[in-house]
Motif scaffolding. Structure first.
Motif, PDB file in Angstrom:
ATOM      1  N   ILE A  86     -21.831 -49.347   7.239  1.00 19.20           N
ATOM      2  CA  ILE A  86     -21.493 -49.140   8.643  1.00 19.20           C
ATOM      3  C   ILE A  86     -20.475 -48.020   8.779  1.00 19.20           C
ATOM      4  O   ILE A  86     -20.434 -47.313   9.786  1.00 19.20           O
ATOM      5  CB  ILE A  86     -20.999 -50.469   9.250  1.00 19.20           C
ATOM      6  CG1 ILE A  86     -22.206 -51.396   9.403  1.00 19.20           C
ATOM      7  CG2 ILE A  86     -20.342 -50.256  10.599  1.00 19.20           C
ATOM      8  CD1 ILE A  86     -21.856 -52.780   9.858  1.00 19.20           C
ATOM      9  N   GLY A 126     -20.583 -44.990  11.430  1.00 24.89           N
ATOM     10  CA  GLY A 126     -19.467 -44.478  12.213  1.00 24.89           C
ATOM     11  C   GLY A 126     -19.353 -42.961  12.105  1.00 24.89           C
ATOM     12  O   GLY A 126     -19.150 -42.272  13.104  1.00 24.89           O
ATOM     13  N   PHE A 136     -15.525 -54.846  17.420  1.00 27.70           N
ATOM     14  CA  PHE A 136     -16.568 -55.385  16.555  1.00 27.70           C
ATOM     15  C   PHE A 136     -16.270 -55.097  15.095  1.00 27.70           C
ATOM     16  O   PHE A 136     -16.533 -55.903  14.209  1.00 27.70           O
ATOM     17  CB  PHE A 136     -17.930 -54.808  16.939  1.00 27.70           C
ATOM     18  CG  PHE A 136     -18.551 -55.476  18.127  1.00 27.70           C
ATOM     19  CD1 PHE A 136     -18.858 -56.831  18.085  1.00 27.70           C
ATOM     20  CD2 PHE A 136     -18.840 -54.768  19.275  1.00 27.70           C
ATOM     21  CE1 PHE A 136     -19.438 -57.459  19.180  1.00 27.70           C
ATOM     22  CE2 PHE A 136     -19.422 -55.388  20.362  1.00 27.70           C
ATOM     23  CZ  PHE A 136     -19.715 -56.728  20.318  1.00 27.70           C
ATOM     24  N   PHE A 137     -15.730 -53.916  14.876  1.00 29.88           N
ATOM     25  CA  PHE A 137     -15.394 -53.495  13.518  1.00 29.88           C
ATOM     26  C   PHE A 137     -14.423 -54.484  12.887  1.00 29.88           C
ATOM     27  O   PHE A 137     -14.521 -54.809  11.705  1.00 29.88           O
ATOM     28  CB  PHE A 137     -14.765 -52.098  13.613  1.00 29.88           C
ATOM     29  CG  PHE A 137     -14.765 -51.310  12.334  1.00 29.88           C
ATOM     30  CD1 PHE A 137     -15.927 -50.744  11.862  1.00 29.88           C
ATOM     31  CD2 PHE A 137     -13.592 -51.106  11.634  1.00 29.88           C
ATOM     32  CE1 PHE A 137     -15.930 -49.994  10.696  1.00 29.88           C
ATOM     33  CE2 PHE A 137     -13.582 -50.362  10.463  1.00 29.88           C
ATOM     34  CZ  PHE A 137     -14.759 -49.803   9.997  1.00 29.88           C
ATOM     35  N   ALA A 167     -22.357 -50.518  19.666  1.00 27.60           N
ATOM     36  CA  ALA A 167     -21.304 -50.283  20.645  1.00 27.60           C
ATOM     37  C   ALA A 167     -21.412 -48.905  21.288  1.00 27.60           C
ATOM     38  O   ALA A 167     -21.874 -47.946  20.664  1.00 27.60           O
ATOM     39  CB  ALA A 167     -19.949 -50.425  19.971  1.00 27.60           C
ATOM     40  N   PHE A 202     -16.227 -50.599  19.817  1.00 31.75           N
ATOM     41  CA  PHE A 202     -16.545 -50.335  18.413  1.00 31.75           C
ATOM     42  C   PHE A 202     -15.468 -50.932  17.524  1.00 31.75           C
ATOM     43  O   PHE A 202     -15.745 -51.655  16.571  1.00 31.75           O
ATOM     44  CB  PHE A 202     -16.641 -48.823  18.210  1.00 31.75           C
ATOM     45  CG  PHE A 202     -17.045 -48.402  16.820  1.00 31.75           C
ATOM     46  CD1 PHE A 202     -18.363 -48.116  16.526  1.00 31.75           C
ATOM     47  CD2 PHE A 202     -16.099 -48.267  15.819  1.00 31.75           C
ATOM     48  CE1 PHE A 202     -18.741 -47.719  15.250  1.00 31.75           C
ATOM     49  CE2 PHE A 202     -16.471 -47.878  14.544  1.00 31.75           C
ATOM     50  CZ  PHE A 202     -17.791 -47.601  14.259  1.00 31.75           C
ATOM     51  N   TYR A 203     -14.233 -50.657  17.893  1.00 37.06           N
ATOM     52  CA  TYR A 203     -13.118 -51.140  17.076  1.00 37.06           C
ATOM     53  C   TYR A 203     -13.077 -52.665  17.042  1.00 37.06           C
ATOM     54  O   TYR A 203     -12.857 -53.272  16.000  1.00 37.06           O
ATOM     55  CB  TYR A 203     -11.801 -50.575  17.618  1.00 37.06           C
ATOM     56  CG  TYR A 203     -10.612 -51.099  16.861  1.00 37.06           C
ATOM     57  CD1 TYR A 203     -10.305 -50.600  15.611  1.00 37.06           C
ATOM     58  CD2 TYR A 203      -9.824 -52.116  17.389  1.00 37.06           C
ATOM     59  CE1 TYR A 203      -9.234 -51.086  14.898  1.00 37.06           C
ATOM     60  CE2 TYR A 203      -8.747 -52.621  16.676  1.00 37.06           C
ATOM     61  CZ  TYR A 203      -8.463 -52.102  15.429  1.00 37.06           C
ATOM     62  OH  TYR A 203      -7.420 -52.596  14.722  1.00 37.06           O
ATOM     63  N   THR A 210     -21.082 -53.620  16.022  1.00 40.99           N
ATOM     64  CA  THR A 210     -20.498 -52.324  15.700  1.00 40.99           C
ATOM     65  C   THR A 210     -21.507 -51.190  15.842  1.00 40.99           C
ATOM     66  O   THR A 210     -21.186 -50.143  16.401  1.00 40.99           O
ATOM     67  CB  THR A 210     -19.967 -52.328  14.248  1.00 40.99           C
ATOM     68  OG1 THR A 210     -19.284 -53.540  14.040  1.00 40.99           O
ATOM     69  CG2 THR A 210     -19.041 -51.180  14.009  1.00 40.99           C
TER      70      THR A 210
END
Lengths: 517, 692
Positions: free
Chosen positions: A278, A282, A165-166, A156, A162-163, A153
């Protein structure tokens, strides 16, 4: 090194089945060392890459989504390093704690069987060790995937990536809580999954709005000026809400005390310091960096929201008797500090906020480990049943005090370096804008530090000092697997407190660039 | 300015300046290891390192006398451009010597006092940490580094006040079962440590706000850098932020030095071992606040001289000092615990120092008040350390903290008796022979001559406080050493305990200091003259604050006392005589029974009660800042967190999801309904948005 970041992210995922097999066939100790070795190797890769400056890797992906890349820059490297350092160290800590947990559950399950069938079965030692082997294989496999999700995340370079991994970090997280948590663990696991996923969906919504307007999901293609203003605003709010759930800020913190209280302690020690922060990453990356104009509009709201979270989390922490829940509320309060710093909109304020992530990871990591040692060695997590343990477990007590000082922001721990820069940033903006609101929030923010100090010291007093209750006469210090990781983090927080440039020299230039100073 | 001058002697000096504070930290770091090897060695190591640190400080003295300055810097936080360093000017060199040597004596005393304690390693660790932090405050060249030491002494005091963390009954302070406004006036060590840490933190929070304000405008924390360029002050002054910034900084000093209204932690701090109390009260911690004011005071005054006025800062300092001096002195008159009497006395005497440093800024002769305040700091350090250590011996021998459990000890503990009188006379300001007299007289004179509009009221308070000081000191000595033996002591003797003098390693340190109090007192006037001269030069060199030479031709005093202010001198003599006379009547001659006297009429009784209940300040602080916030938190937890958030949102959503799951179940059976439901709903929402 070529493919450094790719290795760092995917090696744990690819080798997680191996960890499972090793655990099953050979037992928890080899599985633990195997996990430790993988994570140590990947941690070294990440640190090496961070030392060599900004590292970027790009790999082809699908046409619709764009490139699959990794970026380790001044913003990402403190996050990445802290995540992997914690994961590596907690792998060691996991073993004694999880074996304790497996034994407990084994007994529980067998008691159930015995009562339902009405026969008293003689427990065979081989069946217990098989049980522990199988469970520890699964545990370490999930652990590796969890670590990989978190690192992915923060590295990325693409919204969809990103999403993905999130969400990936959510799944092992859910299983770890639901399988080995305390209390009504399945329900709490589901609660965790539900709330953070609900947040993630809102986040995805924001991503889709931006991505579809821009026509690309790559970070590099996002230019705020090219997106219509109302869409930017709505998507920024959606993203903030989505990340706010992860960050567990006030009103979205519902899930956190339950989950952190229930999760197996090494996982709490990862969830709380590493994972929820995290959300802050973001906000730094997606809003501060990519949507600066919108950020300028929203900053004051982040600021106030952060302040409310700081005070609320602190006040609730005062009321807790369950030590892990106390730490959970403390985490909420600390995330408030980070959001408060983000809202300050100044270089040092933002840098301080990121430093708070690092320092909270260290401090809260230590404190959760302390809670775990108490659970294993004392068998209770209720503060009112503890007391006077400093003489019984001196190493744990000393480390816990250092951890608490880190959270309180007392020099020479790293907490102070985070705190003063953060408050400086808040003050700077308040004076520059001549804003009364900001001046008041600055003052109340300082009040929150006194509150933080109160609940932390009170907890220490009730756990480690005072009279020792009779049932604690025979308590012993935790094993080296449990104390050594605490000592490493405690040493690190002091070093960082005296010489913060280790991270500041990466963080500050980055924010200088972002804010265009 | 000879700040950056290089050359061999200066570099040696710089090394000493670093070593003074680094050595104690090194000792602290190696202490756990030594403790593992041999617990008996720890004491020697600690004393040895304290001595080395003190010697390094002493090695800088010649430089101080020549008004040289060492300013040695290293890069610290490069990304913000912050430097760290040591600044050894006359002020900090003298302070470092006071701290170093008095700590050294206290460390020797501790080897006797703490003998046989099983947590001795921890004790030495924190004592060395304490001294190191204090020396760091003294020798730092910038505010941020000072703050490290500042929090260091806070942390060390927390650890040492609650040193006996098992909360045994004998380690408490206060009278068991006594309540004030419904709150217990009886504190366990762990509670006391927490109280000290949090209360001083309130001051620290203010201090950091002040520091950050200054940093915001000046871009530096450095004391010399702030002096070199005044533009920041002009800018701050224009926005009306200069005075607030300095006052906030002073807030830190209020907390650390236990000044009104943050004075209440100091009393409970008495739960620590007496050696710790001596260290806190004489050399470290509470003196840190005075030192900070002495550090920034000349800067503020110099700014004022340059037209950037911040007089309110000095007014606040002076008034806080005056109020504290009187408020705490009154309480010293009634408290039954010997250490608490000394603690009240410390707060009160620190008030004197603040008063002098504040008034200095309001007068034209800055150096007079400045010297007076600092000289009082030195003399107070000597006699108060001596008194505390002597009190520690009494506690050790008698086994009780109450003076009512002592009495008639003068025949059994002759040395302690004599030294306590000597140091006590210093505290009372016995004329012409004690350091305390000269320093107090200097304060009186500085206040009286300041020409400030507040001069007279503050002077009156100062004199009144002096009367009370002489009274409570006499009371303390009278209760402990005169009269009949108490029941407690008789019982001890019956049980076969022999009441005897303290051991050599204990009485020698406080003996030395008591003798010094008198010894330096005999040459006190010229000693003060020397410091005065040194500081006049220092202020002139470094801050450009000139001292006018006053012609002292019209004095009617005899030649050796030429230059003393007759009014100040007279008041001082009268105050001393009244105080000691009253004390004699009640507690040494015992002509009047104080208990009967207090109960004789309702007025005295009421005053006594108010004072004994600490002017209700402590209770009010607890109600407002402990009880009320806890009550509020509990309310929010119960009626918001547990209901609205936990029950309302969580269960509400759960129900909604349950309902949603039923809807979705038609097409999707089985696993994790909630997950799918939300995912589906989210997608739907996206599609809707896109279509619109």
């Amino acid at each position: 090194m070529e493919y450094a970041l790719l290795q760092a992210v995917f090696l744990p995922l690819l080798l997680s089945p191996v960890a499972y097999i090793i655990g099953r066939k050979m037992g928890p100790t080899p599985a633990m060392w195997f996990t430790f070795a993988i994570l140590l190797y990947t941690t070294i890769i990440v640190i090496q890459a961070a030392l060599s400056g900004t590292v970027e890797e790009h790999y082809p992906w699908t046409d619709q989504f764009g490139e699959f890349g990794f970026l380790l820059d001044g913003l990402a490297s403190p996050f990445a390093i802290m995540i992997y350092v914690l994961c590596t160290i907690l792998a060691l800590y996991s073993k004694p704690y999880m074996i304790h947990k497996f034994h407990e559950q084994y007994e529980e399950e067998h008691k159930e069987i015995a009562t339902t069938t009405g026969t008293s079965t003689v427990v065979e030692s081989s069946s217990l060790s098989n049980y522990v082997n199988a469970k520890s294989g699964l545990y370490f496999a999930l652990y590796l995937v969890f670590a990989m999700g978190m690192l992915g995340t923060v590295l990325a370079t693409n919204l969809i990536e990103f999403y993905v991994f999130f969400e990936i970090m959510l799944i092992p997280g859910f299983f770890l809580v639901a399988l080995w948590g305390d209390g009504p663990r399945r329900k709490i696991g589901l609660m965790f999954l539900f709330w953070t996923h609900a947040g993630a969906v809102v986040l995805l919504l924001g991503f889709l709005m931006i991505g579809l307007t821009v026509g690309s999901f790559d970070f590099a293609d996002i230019h705020e000026s090219e997106i219509p203003q109302d869409i930017v605003l709505v998507s920024a709010i959606a993203i903030s809400i989505g990340l706010g759930v992860k960050l567990a800020v006030f009103m979205f913190h519902i899930w956190l005390p339950w989950v952190h209280g229930s999760a197996p302690t090494p996982i709490s020690a990862l969830l709380s310091p590493a994972m929820i922060g995290i959300g802050a990453y973001g906000i730094f990356r997606l809003i501060v960096e990519f949507l600066p104009a919108t950020f300028a509009d929203l900053a004051i709201w982040f600021h106030i929201w952060g302040l409310v979270t700081m005070l609320y989390g602190g006040a609730m922490a005062l009321m807790q008797d369950d030590i892990k829940r106390l730490l959970a509320y403390s985490s909420i309060s600390q995330m408030g500090y980070i959001l408060f710093g983000i809202g300050s909109m100044s270089v040092l304020g933002l840098s301080g906020a990121e430093m708070m992530y690092v320092t909270h990871a260290l401090g809260k990591g230590i404190l959760f480990m302390m809670a775990g040692i108490l659970i294993v060695k004392v068998g209770t997590r209720s503060i009112s049943k503890l007391g006077g343990l400093a003489g019984k477990m001196p190493i744990t007590a000393v480390c816990a005090v250092i951890g608490a000082l880190t959270i309180m922001g007392v020099p020479p721990t790293s907490g102070f370096m985070g705190e003063w820069t953060l408050f400086y940033g808040a003050l700077e903006t308040a004076i520059e804008e001549g804003s009364t609101v900001r001046a008041v929030t600055f003052g109340l923010g300082l009040v929150a530090t006194a509150l933080t100090m109160s609940y932390m010291l009170w907890m220490l007093k009730r756990v480690f000092f005072g009279k020792t209750p009779e049932h604690l006469e025979n308590v012993k210090e935790g094993s080296w697997y449990m104390t050594a990781p605490m000592m490493v983090l405690a040493g690190f927080t002091v070093v960082l407190g005296i010489y913060p440039d280790i991270f500041f020299e990466q963080i500050i230039p980055y924010f200088n660039g972002v804010l265009g100073v | 300015m000879a700040t950056e001058a290089l050359g061999l002697p200066f570099e040696v000096g710089a090394a000493s300046a670093w070593l003074v504070w680094i050595l104690p930290f090194i000792a602290a770091l190696i202490m756990p290891g030594i403790g593992k090897l041999s617990k008996n060695t720890t004491g020697y190591v600690a004393v040895g390192f304290a001595l080395m640190s003190a010697l390094s400080a002493a090695s800088m003295l010649p430089m101080a006398l020549e008004a040289h300055e060492i300013h040695d810097q290293v890069m610290w936080i490069e990304s913000i451009g912050l430097k760290g360093g040591v600044l050894a000017d006359p002020l900090s060199i003298i302070m470092a010597n006071v701290v170093g040597w008095i700590s050294f004596l206290i460390m020797i005393y501790s080897t006797g006092y703490m003998k046989g304690d099983k947590d001795i390693t921890r004790f030495w660790f924190w004592m060395m940490f304490f001294i190191g932090s204090m020396q760091l405050i003294v020798l730092s060249d910038n505010l941020l580094q000072v703050f490290f030491g500042w929090e260091g002494v806070g942390l060390a005091s927390y650890a040492l006040i609650s040193f006996w963390y098992r909360d045994k009954k004998k380690d408490h302070v206060g009278t068991e079962g006594r309540t004030v406004l419904g709150l217990l006036d009886y504190y366990a060590p762990t509670h006391a440590g927490m109280k000290a840490f949090i209360m001083t933190k309130v001051g620290d929070v203010m201090m950091i706000a002040g520091m950050l304000l200054i940093f915001l405008f000046a871009g530096t924390f450095g004391f010399r850098e702030l002096m070199d360029d005044h533009t920041w002050a002009t800018a701050m002054s224009a926005q009306g932020l200069l005075v607030p910034a300095f006052v906030l900084l002073f807030g830190g000093a209020i907390g650390k030095s236990a000044q009104f209204p943050l004075n209440e932690w100091l009393l409970e701090a008495m739960t620590g071992p007496t050696a710790v109390s001596a260290l806190i009260h004489a050399a470290t911690m509470v003196k840190a606040g005075v030192f900070l004011v002495a550090r920034i005071g000349p800067l503020v005054f110099a700014l004022g001289a340059a037209g950037i006025l911040a007089d309110q800062f000095f007014e606040i300092v002076a008034w806080v000092g005056a109020i504290t001096a009187l408020l705490l002195a009154t309480q010293g008159m009634v408290n039954p615990e010997i250490k608490k009497v000394l603690a009240y006395s410390t707060g009160s005497q620190i008030g004197y120092m603040m008063m002098a440093l504040g008034v200095a800024g309001l007068s034209h002769q800055y150096v007079d008040g400045y010297t007076a305040g600092f000289f009082h700091l030195i003399s107070h350090a000597m006699f108060k350390a001596s008194l505390f250590m002597a009190a520690g011996s009494l506690l050790h021998i008698v086994g009780s903290r109450f003076m009512t459990d002592m009495g008639g000890l003068r025949k059994h503990m002759k040395k302690t008796y004599a030294f306590m009188w000597a140091a006590g006379l210093g505290l009372m300001g016995a004329p012409f022979i004690t350091t305390g007299f000269w320093s107090k007289d200097a304060i009186f004179a500085a206040v009286y001559e300041s020409g400030s509009e507040w001069a007279l009221p503050i002077f009156a308070i100062a004199v009144l406080t002096a009367v009370i000081t002489a009274f409570y000191t006499t009371r303390m000595i009278g209760m402990v050493f005169y009269g009949k033996k108490s029941r407690h002591i008789e019982k001890m003797e019956e049980e076969g305990h022999h009441i005897h003098e303290a051991s050599l390693s204990m009485w020698v340190p406080y003996g030395i200091l008591a003798v010094l109090t008198i010894g330096i007192g005999l040459i006190g006037f010229s000693a003060e003259g020397g410091i005065h001269h040194l500081f006049a030069e220092y202020l002139d060199h470094t801050f450009g604050i000139h001292t006018a030479h006053v012609e002292s031709g019209d004095s009617f005093l005899p030649a050796p006392l030429d230059g003393l202010n007759p009014v100040a001198l007279g008041s001082s003599l009268v105050a001393f005589s009244i105080g000691i006379g009253l004390g004699y009547v009640f507690y040494i001659g015992r002509w009047v029974d104080p208990v009967k006297f207090v109960n004789s009429n309702i007025f005295f009784y009421a005053i006594h009660k108010v004072i004994l209940n600490r002017w209700y300040l402590n209770a009010i602080i607890y109600w407002c800042f402990v009880v009320a916030p806890l009550w509020l938190s509990r309310g929010i937890f119960r009626y918001f967190e547990k209901t609205a958030i936990d029950y309302g949102m969580n269960n509400g959503f759960q129900k909604a999801v349950g309902w949603g799951a039923k809807v979705v179940q038609g097409t999707q059976t089985g696993v994790a309904q909630s997950y799918l439901f939300v995912f589906g709903a989210g997608l739907l929402f996206v599609v809707l948005i896109l279509l619109i």
